[in-house]
Design an enzyme around this catalytic site. Structure first.
Site, mmCIF file in Angstrom:
data_model
loop_
_atom_site.group_PDB
_atom_site.id
_atom_site.type_symbol
_atom_site.label_atom_id
_atom_site.label_comp_id
_atom_site.label_asym_id
_atom_site.label_seq_id
_atom_site.Cartn_x
_atom_site.Cartn_y
_atom_site.Cartn_z
ATOM 1 N N GLY A 1 0.810 -1.321 -0.102
ATOM 2 C CA GLY A 1 0.042 0.074 0.084
ATOM 3 C C GLY A 1 0.815 1.303 0.114
ATOM 4 C CB VAL A 2 4.104 2.275 1.676
ATOM 5 C CG1 VAL A 2 5.121 3.304 1.276
ATOM 6 C CG2 VAL A 2 3.654 2.384 3.151
ATOM 7 C CE LYS B 1 -8.221 7.872 1.324
ATOM 8 N NZ LYS B 1 -8.447 7.935 2.872
ATOM 9 C CD GLU C 1 -7.036 -1.287 7.389
ATOM 10 O OE1 GLU C 1 -8.389 -1.345 7.170
ATOM 11 O OE2 GLU C 1 -6.314 -0.477 7.635
#
Length: 382
Positions: free
Chosen positions: A114-115, A151, A193
């Protein structure tokens, strides 16, 4: 002669449409999934790969592009929150500027956690005022969460994701075979998550975790029930994200676990992974919800029991009421003046709190320590 005040209104809409595609064996030579998007004959691709992924799968990735006669520049960067900064962002921009690509039909490709997909998304949003990109998440966190939305961004000035944009990808390709080589800690990081989604909005997913979660972790989600959990989690996440991609509505279920965790994660970047910080936030919120009568004692017990069953051991040593309170105050600014803290109102249901007090937070931390101790002792007796 004055003609008076003039006013012109510009009103348009940018359509957002991208596919999230299950693509097992993505870099097998006969897999053409990535070729469906962008110029193929004489095509070039700027590819950013996580260093850990490159060590394990780099040869296959290089061979795939060579096999399909795509001129690929493969840039390797280290993953992890510490890399999500201006220096890495600028490094990628400079490397991209040295490798010419067409502005519209040679998409950037992000292969990593994700980073990495967040950084590459921000590069794509800002280079030449926007170039297309494709995301290939290789961690469970990316697979069911970080890579699915629009995002993108980097950390700045000691704050998570302070610089960024909304940048839709051309597509997200999900290849669960990458999870087979994921370290156990990072696998559990993503499971946190999934737990978040289940508690706050999907009781059926919670039940699946209770029944099949431990076995799914043991098999790296490579058996049928594990695959079903992944599909369920992806569908649940997209159902929440899709109607509110640009976050016009600031009260978001998916922000469950993302209020107090920001401060903890920023304070302990080398000790906490993102999902681990989120889980701590979840547990604090669950006990506040129980104290307020939103959750029954039985439901709270089910949550704590599930975490034990899945082999997750929260690091309670990082809990700090002052850090968490300051994090809440920062979230109030981010959420435009209100706390908007998602709270479970029964498993799979959500309400938003705007009145959490410092006294409430101070009281819940020792209660959490005691609850975890009780569950640990109960597990030993069993």
């Amino acid at each position: 002669m004055s003609t008076g005040n003039m006013r012109w209104q510009v009103c348009t809409q940018r359509p957002v449409a991208y596919d999230v595609i299950k693509a097992p064996g993505l870099f097998q030579p006969d897999n053409h999934s990535l070729l469906a998007l962008g110029r193929r004959h004489g095509g070039r691709r700027f590819v950013v790969v996580d260093a850990h992924v490159a060590r394990l799968h780099g040869d296959a990735i290089h061979a795939w592009f060579a096999h399909h006669q795509i001129d690929a520049h493969i840039e390797t960067i280290h993953g992890g929150e510490a890399q999500k900064n201006l220096e890495v962002y600028q490094h990628l921009l400079c490397a991209l500027d040295r490798f010419p690509i067409h502005r519209r039909d040679e998409p950037l490709i992000a292969i990593g956690g994700g980073v990495l997909t967040d950084i590459v998304g921000f590069v794509a949003a800002s280079y030449r005022r926007g170039v297309p990109h494709i995301k290939v998440p290789t961690t469970l966190m990316g697979y069911i969460d970080a890579a699915l939305g629009i995002k993108a961004g980097i950390n700045f000035n000691g704050n998570k994701n302070r610089l960024g944009s909304f940048e839709p990808p051309l597509a997200v390709f999900l290849d669960a075979s990458f999870l087979a080589s994921l370290p156990q800690r990072h696998l559990l990081n993503g499971v946190c998550e999934i737990i978040k989604l289940a508690i706050i909005g999907d009781a059926r997913l919670f039940e699946r975790l209770e029944t099949y979660g431990a076995a799914s972790i043991a098999t790296r989600f490579a058996h049928a029930p594990g695959e079903a959990i992944l599909d369920h989690a992806v569908g649940s996440m997209l159902a929440e994200l899709a109607p509110n991609l640009y976050e016009e509505e600031l009260a978001r279920k998916v922000d469950f676990g993302h209020t107090f965790s920001y401060g903890l994660e920023t304070r302990h970047p080398h000790r906490l992974l993102h999902g681990e910080a989120v889980l701590l936030d979840i547990l604090v919120s669950v006990l506040i919800a129980e104290h307020r009568g939103l959750l029954s004692a039985h439901e709270t017990t089910r949550i704590f029991t599930l975490i034990q069953q899945l082999g997750i051991e929260p690091d309670l040593g990082v809990l700090d009421a002052e850090v968490m309170w300051q994090s809440l105050l920062d979230r109030i600014e981010h959420r435009n003046g209100l706390q908007r803290v998602p709270m479970p109102a029964g498993l799979g249901q959500c309400v938003f709190a705007n009145d959490i007090t410092r006294q409430e937070l101070d009281a819940v931390l020792p209660a959490l320590h005691n609850r975890m101790k009780e569950h640990h002792e109960s597990a030993l007796e069993r």
